[in-house]
Design a protein around this motif. Structure first.
Motif, PDB file in Angstrom:
ATOM      1  N   CYS A   5      26.804   7.900 -18.308  1.00 56.87           N
ATOM      2  CA  CYS A   5      28.162   7.377 -18.385  1.00 56.87           C
ATOM      3  C   CYS A   5      28.948   8.143 -17.330  1.00 56.87           C
ATOM      4  O   CYS A   5      29.032   9.363 -17.383  1.00 56.87           O
ATOM      5  N   GLY A   6      29.473   7.442 -16.365  1.00 60.91           N
ATOM      6  CA  GLY A   6      30.198   8.085 -15.281  1.00 60.91           C
ATOM      7  C   GLY A   6      31.694   7.986 -15.469  1.00 60.91           C
ATOM      8  O   GLY A   6      32.219   6.952 -15.868  1.00 60.91           O
ATOM      9  N   VAL A   7      32.386   9.074 -15.168  1.00 59.43           N
ATOM     10  CA  VAL A   7      33.840   9.107 -15.221  1.00 59.43           C
ATOM     11  C   VAL A   7      34.332   9.592 -13.863  1.00 59.43           C
ATOM     12  O   VAL A   7      33.909  10.646 -13.395  1.00 59.43           O
ATOM     13  N   VAL A   8      35.187   8.796 -13.240  1.00 56.22           N
ATOM     14  CA  VAL A   8      35.766   9.163 -11.954  1.00 56.22           C
ATOM     15  C   VAL A   8      37.231   9.520 -12.183  1.00 56.22           C
ATOM     16  O   VAL A   8      38.017   8.692 -12.643  1.00 56.22           O
ATOM     17  N   GLU A  62      28.890   7.165 -26.578  1.00 54.50           N
ATOM     18  CA  GLU A  62      27.919   7.844 -27.445  1.00 54.50           C
ATOM     19  C   GLU A  62      26.477   7.397 -27.188  1.00 54.50           C
ATOM     20  O   GLU A  62      25.541   8.143 -27.435  1.00 54.50           O
ATOM     21  N   ASN A  63      26.287   6.179 -26.686  1.00 59.15           N
ATOM     22  CA  ASN A  63      24.924   5.677 -26.482  1.00 59.15           C
ATOM     23  C   ASN A  63      24.311   6.157 -25.168  1.00 59.15           C
ATOM     24  O   ASN A  63      23.171   5.823 -24.860  1.00 59.15           O
ATOM     25  N   LYS A  64      25.041   6.946 -24.393  1.00 60.56           N
ATOM     26  CA  LYS A  64      24.532   7.501 -23.143  1.00 60.56           C
ATOM     27  C   LYS A  64      24.287   8.995 -23.336  1.00 60.56           C
ATOM     28  O   LYS A  64      25.172   9.727 -23.776  1.00 60.56           O
ATOM     29  N   PRO A  65      23.090   9.488 -22.993  1.00 61.39           N
ATOM     30  CA  PRO A  65      22.806  10.911 -23.196  1.00 61.39           C
ATOM     31  C   PRO A  65      23.561  11.841 -22.242  1.00 61.39           C
ATOM     32  O   PRO A  65      23.735  13.010 -22.541  1.00 61.39           O
ATOM     33  N   TYR A  66      24.002  11.318 -21.104  1.00 59.43           N
ATOM     34  CA  TYR A  66      24.696  12.147 -20.126  1.00 59.43           C
ATOM     35  C   TYR A  66      26.032  11.533 -19.742  1.00 59.43           C
ATOM     36  O   TYR A  66      26.140  10.322 -19.564  1.00 59.43           O
ATOM     37  N   THR A  67      27.027  12.390 -19.583  1.00 60.39           N
ATOM     38  CA  THR A  67      28.303  11.984 -19.013  1.00 60.39           C
ATOM     39  C   THR A  67      28.512  12.821 -17.768  1.00 60.39           C
ATOM     40  O   THR A  67      28.487  14.049 -17.820  1.00 60.39           O
ATOM     41  N   VAL A  68      28.682  12.149 -16.638  1.00 60.80           N
ATOM     42  CA  VAL A  68      28.902  12.831 -15.368  1.00 60.80           C
ATOM     43  C   VAL A  68      30.344  12.572 -14.952  1.00 60.80           C
ATOM     44  O   VAL A  68      30.781  11.429 -14.882  1.00 60.80           O
ATOM     45  N   VAL A  69      31.063  13.650 -14.692  1.00 61.63           N
ATOM     46  CA  VAL A  69      32.466  13.557 -14.305  1.00 61.63           C
ATOM     47  C   VAL A  69      32.589  14.011 -12.851  1.00 61.63           C
ATOM     48  O   VAL A  69      32.169  15.109 -12.502  1.00 61.63           O
ATOM     49  N   LEU A  70      33.152  13.131 -12.017  1.00 62.65           N
ATOM     50  CA  LEU A  70      33.347  13.450 -10.606  1.00 62.65           C
ATOM     51  C   LEU A  70      34.789  13.146 -10.216  1.00 62.65           C
ATOM     52  O   LEU A  70      35.407  12.237 -10.770  1.00 62.65           O
ATOM     53  N   PHE A  71      35.289  13.891  -9.269  1.00 57.90           N
ATOM     54  CA  PHE A  71      36.601  13.602  -8.714  1.00 57.90           C
ATOM     55  C   PHE A  71      36.473  12.495  -7.677  1.00 57.90           C
ATOM     56  O   PHE A  71      35.471  12.425  -6.958  1.00 57.90           O
ATOM     57  N   ALA A  72      37.471  11.651  -7.576  1.00 59.61           N
ATOM     58  CA  ALA A  72      37.440  10.513  -6.665  1.00 59.61           C
ATOM     59  C   ALA A  72      37.438  10.928  -5.194  1.00 59.61           C
ATOM     60  O   ALA A  72      37.114  10.131  -4.334  1.00 59.61           O
ATOM     61  N   ASP A  73      37.769  12.168  -4.913  1.00 56.49           N
ATOM     62  CA  ASP A  73      37.805  12.607  -3.518  1.00 56.49           C
ATOM     63  C   ASP A  73      36.491  13.261  -3.072  1.00 56.49           C
ATOM     64  O   ASP A  73      36.466  14.072  -2.166  1.00 56.49           O
ATOM     65  N   THR A  74      35.397  12.870  -3.712  1.00 62.08           N
ATOM     66  CA  THR A  74      34.069  13.359  -3.324  1.00 62.08           C
ATOM     67  C   THR A  74      33.161  12.189  -2.950  1.00 62.08           C
ATOM     68  O   THR A  74      32.112  11.978  -3.555  1.00 62.08           O
ATOM     69  N   PRO A  75      33.520  11.402  -1.915  1.00 60.26           N
ATOM     70  CA  PRO A  75      32.788  10.179  -1.615  1.00 60.26           C
ATOM     71  C   PRO A  75      31.391  10.385  -1.032  1.00 60.26           C
ATOM     72  O   PRO A  75      30.648   9.424  -0.892  1.00 60.26           O
ATOM     73  N   LEU A  76      31.012  11.604  -0.705  1.00 58.15           N
ATOM     74  CA  LEU A  76      29.690  11.836  -0.138  1.00 58.15           C
ATOM     75  C   LEU A  76      28.613  12.061  -1.191  1.00 58.15           C
ATOM     76  O   LEU A  76      27.446  12.234  -0.860  1.00 58.15           O
TER      77      LEU A  76
END
Length: 86
Positions: A5-8, A62-76
């Motif tokens: 589950c990704g959060v930007v 809850e159905n995703k084992p991982y949540t990855v949080v990234l800032f929007a200013d990291t486009p690389l």
């Protein structure tokens, strides 16, 4: 990536809104979302790092084992980088 589950976090500062800055026809936020796969939520973020857990909590699935949080200013960031991290 089906298990992420990704959060930007879309941040703004006084001079520039990096999340909406276009690079090769896509915004920085779109480039970052592309590295996270299908399950991505965008969250406006004021910049106080102590609030990150409370801001992200509402976007966790809850159905995703991982949540990855990234800032929007990291486009690389790439899908491979995210996959290697989890």
């Amino acid at each position: 990536m089906k298990n992420i589950c990704g959060v930007v976090l879309k941040t703004k500062n006084e001079k520039t809104n990096f999340a909406e800055l276009k690079i090769l026809g896509r915004t920085c936020a779109e480039w970052v979302a592309g590295a996270l796969g299908e399950c991505v939520k965008f969250v406006d973020f004021a910049g106080d790092e102590s609030l990150i857990p409370s801001v992200v909590r509402g976007s966790v699935q809850e159905n995703k084992p991982y949540t990855v949080v990234l800032f929007a200013d990291t486009p690389l960031v790439t899908k491979k980088t995210v996959a290697d991290a989890v």
